[in-house]
Design an enzyme around this catalytic site. Structure first.
Site, PDB file in Angstrom:
ATOM      1  N   ARG A   1       0.847  -1.200   0.000  1.00 15.98           N
ATOM      2  CA  ARG A   1       0.000   0.000   0.000  1.00 15.98           C
ATOM      3  C   ARG A   1       0.880   1.246   0.000  1.00 15.98           C
ATOM      4  O   ARG A   1       0.601   2.227  -0.662  1.00 15.98           O
ATOM      5  CB  ARG A   1      -0.956   0.017   1.208  1.00 15.98           C
ATOM      6  CG  ARG A   1      -1.653   1.370   1.353  1.00 15.98           C
ATOM      7  CD  ARG A   1      -2.890   1.375   2.258  1.00 15.98           C
ATOM      8  NE  ARG A   1      -2.821   0.478   3.387  1.00 15.98           N
ATOM      9  CZ  ARG A   1      -2.085   0.689   4.485  1.00 15.98           C
ATOM     10  NH1 ARG A   1      -1.347   1.779   4.609  1.00 15.98           N
ATOM     11  NH2 ARG A   1      -2.080  -0.193   5.468  1.00 15.98           N
TER      12      ARG A   1
ATOM     13  N   ASP B   1      -7.961  18.549 -14.092  1.00 21.26           N
ATOM     14  CA  ASP B   1      -8.256  17.179 -14.532  1.00 21.26           C
ATOM     15  C   ASP B   1      -7.942  17.122 -16.031  1.00 21.26           C
ATOM     16  O   ASP B   1      -8.655  17.700 -16.844  1.00 21.26           O
ATOM     17  CB  ASP B   1      -9.726  16.876 -14.241  1.00 21.26           C
ATOM     18  CG  ASP B   1     -10.088  15.420 -14.536  1.00 21.26           C
ATOM     19  OD1 ASP B   1      -9.447  14.824 -15.423  1.00 21.26           O
ATOM     20  OD2 ASP B   1     -11.016  14.899 -13.888  1.00 21.26           O
TER      21      ASP B   1
ATOM     22  N   LYS C   1      -8.950   6.024 -18.833  1.00 20.61           N
ATOM     23  CA  LYS C   1      -9.366   6.529 -20.140  1.00 20.61           C
ATOM     24  C   LYS C   1      -8.195   6.461 -21.128  1.00 20.61           C
ATOM     25  O   LYS C   1      -7.726   5.387 -21.414  1.00 20.61           O
ATOM     26  CB  LYS C   1      -9.934   7.944 -19.970  1.00 20.61           C
ATOM     27  CG  LYS C   1     -10.868   8.088 -18.744  1.00 20.61           C
ATOM     28  CD  LYS C   1     -12.163   7.318 -18.873  1.00 20.61           C
ATOM     29  CE  LYS C   1     -12.940   7.221 -17.568  1.00 20.61           C
ATOM     30  NZ  LYS C   1     -13.274   8.472 -16.910  1.00 20.61           N
TER      31      LYS C   1
HETATM   32  C1  LIG Z   1     -13.626   8.909 -15.610  1.00 22.87           C
HETATM   33  C2  LIG Z   1     -13.272  10.252 -15.119  1.00 22.87           C
HETATM   34  C3  LIG Z   1     -12.984  10.494 -13.782  1.00 22.87           C
HETATM   35  C4  LIG Z   1     -13.099   9.419 -12.728  1.00 22.87           C
HETATM   36  O1  LIG Z   1     -12.144   8.423 -12.901  1.00 22.87           O
HETATM   37  P1  LIG Z   1     -12.379   6.884 -12.441  1.00 22.87           P
HETATM   38  O2  LIG Z   1     -11.126   6.240 -12.909  1.00 22.87           O
HETATM   39  O3  LIG Z   1     -13.600   6.403 -13.128  1.00 22.87           O
HETATM   40  O4  LIG Z   1     -12.533   6.921 -10.963  1.00 22.87           O
HETATM   41  C5  LIG Z   1     -12.624  11.771 -13.404  1.00 22.87           C
HETATM   42  N1  LIG Z   1     -12.555  12.764 -14.299  1.00 22.87           N
HETATM   43  C6  LIG Z   1     -12.833  12.583 -15.604  1.00 22.87           C
HETATM   44  C7  LIG Z   1     -12.737  13.730 -16.542  1.00 22.87           C
HETATM   45  C8  LIG Z   1     -13.203  11.330 -16.051  1.00 22.87           C
HETATM   46  O5  LIG Z   1     -13.504  11.152 -17.348  1.00 22.87           O
END
Ligand SMILES: *Cc1c(COP(=O)(O)O)cnc(C)c1O
Length: 386
Positions: free
Chosen positions: A52, A176, A201
């Protein structure tokens, strides 16, 4: 050939953070599938004591993504949401957050339904309007959370301008960068403090892993965030780290194709008589095209579209697609279609969705890297059935 002092993006994508395994010469980073590490004497370790707290496969991934984002360190998480949670954990009760008003539904849900009850309030604003951002600052504002391009309207906010406004007020900025990826845009270089990704993604890129990463440059932020990473425990397994590392090796090649096909599809849809509106930051018709051009290499792989059809017909359109699979998520090699109002953004109340301009008939495409002709033929046959 001209020698570079700093390796280019594609070279970093393949090599940064990784070196051949010293014991075997294995060129790929091993999947260190272990929970613990044998110590030579009590507290005399080789740098790892429990997985962890740290794992060599995760270290390689963290180094790779830090290099791609132009940061000095990375911290890996079991999901994008775990990474975002880690940043919000820096705040105290009574602190205030400003966030974009059409950001990822899960981030909205986290701020509204988890942190609000601990006394951390969030104001959601249109971050493409700097005056709206300025008006939202309070003396206790500590964090501005932004996405660009946003999801699903693909609105781009000015990273450099927002970072500058926040710096002046000693407010931290978290960008983000999931939709753009560091291949298209690097927020740290434009003055943001932290970058977060859902590696699920484009970075993973093959729809086979859920993960997250935080990257920053400030050496003082790293131990504070690492403390929450280890204390809260949302860390990724070594197999997942390996999968993301394998994904980033082809990020630059995949992104070029995603962007090229998305642009072609956005143009094709724009001239279709059954289409009311196309949202693609790479097209001059997009309201934030100028900002996109300023800070992004290409327009990205996502296209949103409003059809001249009822909500029911728009949903049917999604089901009639074949190359585009009806599924949540994005950024994989395969094309996906999403109906935000009933799928990815259903956790945002209808009134809030409408305020953010998110129509119930809106459809979001994650343009994959199949053959463009097949993608367009698929959209064409589903539009004909409307
Ligand atoms: C999918 C996504 C998240 C969340 O990520 P997870 O891996 O599903 O927890 C956060 N921000 C954006 C822009 C996303 O597309």
């Amino acid at each position: 050939m001209k020698r570079r002092t700093q390796p280019g993006f594609g070279t970093l994508a393949i090599h940064a953070g990784q070196s051949p395994d010293p014991t075997t010469g294995a060129i790929m980073t091993p999947i260190f599938q272990t929970s613990t590490y044998v110590q030579e004497a009590p507290n005399k370790t080789k740098g790892y004591d429990y997985s962890r707290s740290g794992n060599p496969t995760r270290t390689a991934l963290e180094g790779n993504l830090a290099a791609l984002e132009g940061g000095s360190w990375g911290l890996g998480f079991s999901s994008g949401m775990a990474a975002i949670t880690c940043v919000v954990n820096l705040l105290q009760q009574g602190d205030h957050v400003i966030a974009g008003n059409d950001l990822y539904g899960g981030t909205f849900r986290l701020l509204r339904t988890v942190y609000e009850k601990f006394g951390i309030a969030t104001t959601f604003v249109d971050l493409t309007d700097l005056a709206e951002l300025e008006a939202a600052f309070r003396p206790n504002t500590r964090l501005v959370m932004l996405e660009t391009p946003t999801n699903p309207l693909l609105r781009c906010c000015d990273l450099a301008a927002i970072a500058k406004l926040c710096r002046r007020r000693h407010v931290m900025t978290l960008a983000d960068n999931t939709f753009a990826t560091p291949y298209l845009q690097r927020p740290l270089e434009l003055g943001c403090d932290l970058v977060v990704h859902s590696t699920t993604k484009y970075l993973g890129g093959h729809s086979d892993v859920v993960g997250g990463i935080l990257v920053g440059s400030d050496p003082e932020l790293r131990p504070r965030l690492a403390h929450f990473q280890n204390s809260c425990g949302g860390t990724p397994g070594p197999m997942d780290c390996f999968l993301v590392l394998r994904g980033t090796k082809t990020l630059h090649v995949r992104m070029d194709r995603h962007c090229q096909s998305a642009l072609a599809i956005a143009k094709w849809l724009s001239s279709h008589r059954k289409v009311a509106r196309v949202y693609y930051p790479g097209l001059p018709s997009h309201p934030t095209h100028r900002t996109a051009k300023k800070q992004m290499k290409h327009g990205g792989g996502m296209v949103s579209v409003e059809l001249k059809a009822t909500v029911a017909a728009a949903k049917k359109f999604c089901s009639h697609l074949e190359v585009f699979a009806l599924a949540e998520s994005l950024g994989g090699v395969e094309s996906l279609v999403d109906h935000p109002a009933s799928m990815t953004h259903a956790s945002i109340p209808k009134k809030e969705r409408q305020r953010a301009g998110l129509a119930d008939g809106l459809i979001r495409l994650s343009v994959g890297i199949e053959e463009l002709d097949d993608q367009i033929a698929d959209l064409d046959q589903a539009l004909r059935r409307l």
